[in-house]
Structures are given as structure tokens and as C-alpha cells.
Design an enzyme around this catalytic site. Structure first.
Site, PDB file in Angstrom:
ATOM      1  N   ASP A 213      -2.681  -1.626   9.609  1.00  0.00           N
ATOM      2  CA  ASP A 213      -2.997  -1.702   8.182  1.00  0.00           C
ATOM      3  C   ASP A 213      -3.615  -3.034   7.767  1.00  0.00           C
ATOM      4  O   ASP A 213      -4.106  -3.163   6.648  1.00  0.00           O
ATOM      5  CB  ASP A 213      -1.730  -1.488   7.333  1.00  0.00           C
ATOM      6  CG  ASP A 213      -1.182  -0.083   7.445  1.00  0.00           C
ATOM      7  OD1 ASP A 213      -1.989   0.861   7.454  1.00  0.00           O
ATOM      8  OD2 ASP A 213       0.048   0.066   7.517  1.00  0.00           O
TER       9      ASP A 213
ATOM     10  N   LYS B  35       0.850  -1.197   0.000  1.00  0.00           N
ATOM     11  CA  LYS B  35       0.000   0.000   0.000  1.00  0.00           C
ATOM     12  C   LYS B  35       0.881   1.240   0.000  1.00  0.00           C
ATOM     13  O   LYS B  35       2.031   1.219   0.440  1.00  0.00           O
ATOM     14  CB  LYS B  35      -0.956   0.005   1.189  1.00  0.00           C
ATOM     15  CG  LYS B  35      -0.289  -0.081   2.572  1.00  0.00           C
ATOM     16  CD  LYS B  35       0.219   1.242   3.130  1.00  0.00           C
ATOM     17  CE  LYS B  35       0.912   1.068   4.469  1.00  0.00           C
ATOM     18  NZ  LYS B  35       1.527   2.324   4.989  1.00  0.00           N
TER      19      LYS B  35
END
Length: 283
Positions: free
Chosen positions: A138, A14
Site C-alpha cells: 500500500d 485508507k
């Protein structure tokens, strides 16, 4: 229907295009971040074993830097305990750099949960998300990926459909940054930046890569203080004439934003620094 014996999934990295820090609650920093997965991924393969035990083998990028009970192993153990399944032998082929702010360990943990859910036909996404949130800020987001706005400690995930594709040149210095140290340095420095996530999220659908001028990361100063390579890498990214450039997560990876694959590839050809350079796009 015969049971699947082996499942393979991709665990995507990401990039945080914005990262605002809104305060602290119960010892945790409260975040507001515009984030998206990119097409840089680790490969996760899980094979059934009937005795309930789990094993994780990592190989490839940074595997030697991961010691002790990794997030991937913790994810596997938590899954099997929560759903009462058999165990698994898990192999992770790593490509995402460690300590770069690209979600490496969280991606592996999410990939393990995805693989085991498919292997054992588990469809309880709410419980999977709860397990993932307990593993790292995350991990819950990376169960689904894509464009999203992340809040709280990272457990609040608002998916954003219809966002444009961005092309990024990722520049990854050889040394990383420890997330906990970066937040501690941020607190010590007392820096406070104006929030940018709302404006960036509003501008991105209409402006595409042009909205990159609104991207900013509140942890950049702290990360630069901890890792002397970041400031130089970020300066080199800006010299490539992107629409914008920044640092992801708590560093050390930096990115330059372009509006086409061709422009990104040309930038990689021009880049003359020491950081590892790879072209990716949002996905």
C-alpha cells in the site's frame, strides 16, 4: 533560500471498498481493489540531522505494538541511501489503529518519504514510488492517496478523479489481524468470490453512497475465522441502516457507508458495540 530544518506532513489511512483476489504470481496474490484515503491520519515530523543517521520515535495509538525495524525506519533509511542526503530525527504521532486493514504502517512509511522529500527538496517521484513499492503493497499508493484502483501486488495504481465523497463510520475491534496470516487462511479455505471492483468503480460516480451495495472483500471470511470479533462488528455495522457495510483490507476494521456527515454521526450515537467508533470521510 534557507534550508528547511523541520517538515510536518499528515499520513492518511485508507479503506478498501472492494478487494478481489485474481490469482497468485511469484508467490504473491494479485489484487484488484477500489480504495480511498480517509481523514484519519498519523502526524509525521522530520528534522534534519547532518550526520546521516536516522531515528524514529513513535507515540500514541498502538506505538507499543510496533517493535523492531518499523516500516517508517526502513523508509527513512532507504530514502537517505537512495538520494545521498543527511539524516533525520522523525517523530510519528499515531492515530491509525494497528492491524486494522487501514494501512497503518504503510501510511507511516509513505509519510516519512513525503516528509524527507520536502525536507531535502527531492522531486524524483518515480524513484520515490519505487522505494515505496519495495516497503509494502500500500505504500506506493499512499504517497498520493485519493480514489484509486490498485492492481498487481499493489504497485499498479490507477488514480480515479471525480469520485463522490463518502461518509463512513469506522468500527475498529480491539484486536487486529496479521495480513500474512489472513492471506494464508484465505488460501487454506479455498474461497473464491466473483470480482466486484469493476462494477463498483462504474457505479460509484453516478450513485454515490448507493453504490456501496456492490462493495465486497474476498478476505472477509478468512479474517472472521482468525478474529472472532469481526463477524459481530460487521453485523452491528449493518444494523445501523447504512447504504452498505464491509471490512477493509485484511481486517479487523469494518465500515458503514452513509451519504452525509449528519447520518454518520447519528449512526455513531446509536452504535452500542465494543469496537472503537469514529466518523471519517473519503479524501
Amino acid at each position: 533560500m534557507a534550508k528547511m530544518e523541520t517538515v510536518s506532513v499528515s499520513a492518511y489511512a485508507k479503506v478498501n471498498f472492494t478487494l478481489d483476489i485474481l490469482g497468485v504470481r511469484d508467490g504473491y496474490h494479485l489484487l484488484d481493489s477500489l480504495v480511498c484515503t480517509v481523514d484519519l491520519c498519523d502526524g509525521v515530523t522530520a528534522r534534519r540531522r547532518p550526520d546521516g543517521h536516522v531515528g524514529v520515535l513513535m507515540r500514541g495509538e498502538g506505538a507499543g505494538q510496533i517493535s523492531g525495524r518499523s516500516n517508517a525506519l526502513r523508509a527513512a533509511e532507504a530514502f537517505c541511501a537512495a538520494f545521498g542526503t543527511g539524516g533525520a530525527e522523525i517523530v510519528i504521532d499515531r492515530r491509525i489503529p494497528v492491524g486494522a486493514g487501514l494501512g497503518s504502517s504503510s501510511a507511516d512509511a509513505a509519510g516519512v518519504l513525503q516528509a524527507l522529500a520536502r525536507l531535502y527538496s527531492v522531486t524524483d517521484t518515480v524513484r520515490l514510488k519505487s522505494i515505496a513499492d519495495a516497503l509494502g503493497s500500500d505504500t506506493g499508493y499512499l504517497l498520493t492517496g485519493g480514489w484509486a484502483r490498485i492492481g498487481g501486488r499493489g504497485e499498479c495504481v490507477e488514480r480515479i478523479p471525480g469520485m463522490p465523497r463518502l461518509y463512513l463510520l469506522l468500527l475498529c475491534p480491539a484486536s487486529g489481524v496479521a495480513t500474512a496470516q489472513c492471506f494464508a487462511e484465505y488460501d487454506r479455505r479455498g474461497e473464491r468470490l466473483s470480482p466486484c471492483t469493476q462494477r463498483a468503480a462504474e457505479r460509484l460516480p453516478g450513485e454515490g453512497a448507493g453504490a456501496a451495495r456492490f462493495f465486497a472483500n474476498a478476505l472477509t471470511g478468512a479474517a472472521c475465522a482468525l478474529n472472532g470479533d469481526i463477524a459481530g462488528t460487521l453485523a452491528q455495522a449493518r444494523e445501523l441502516s447504512p447504504f452498505g457495510a464491509g471490512m477493509t483490507g485484511s481486517g479487523s476494521a469494518c465500515y458503514a457507508v452513509f451519504d452525509s456527515e449528519e447520518a454518520c454521526l447519528r449512526a455513531r450515537e446509536r452504535y452500542a458495540g465494543n469496537a472503537a467508533a469514529v466518523c471519517v470521510h473519503t479524501c
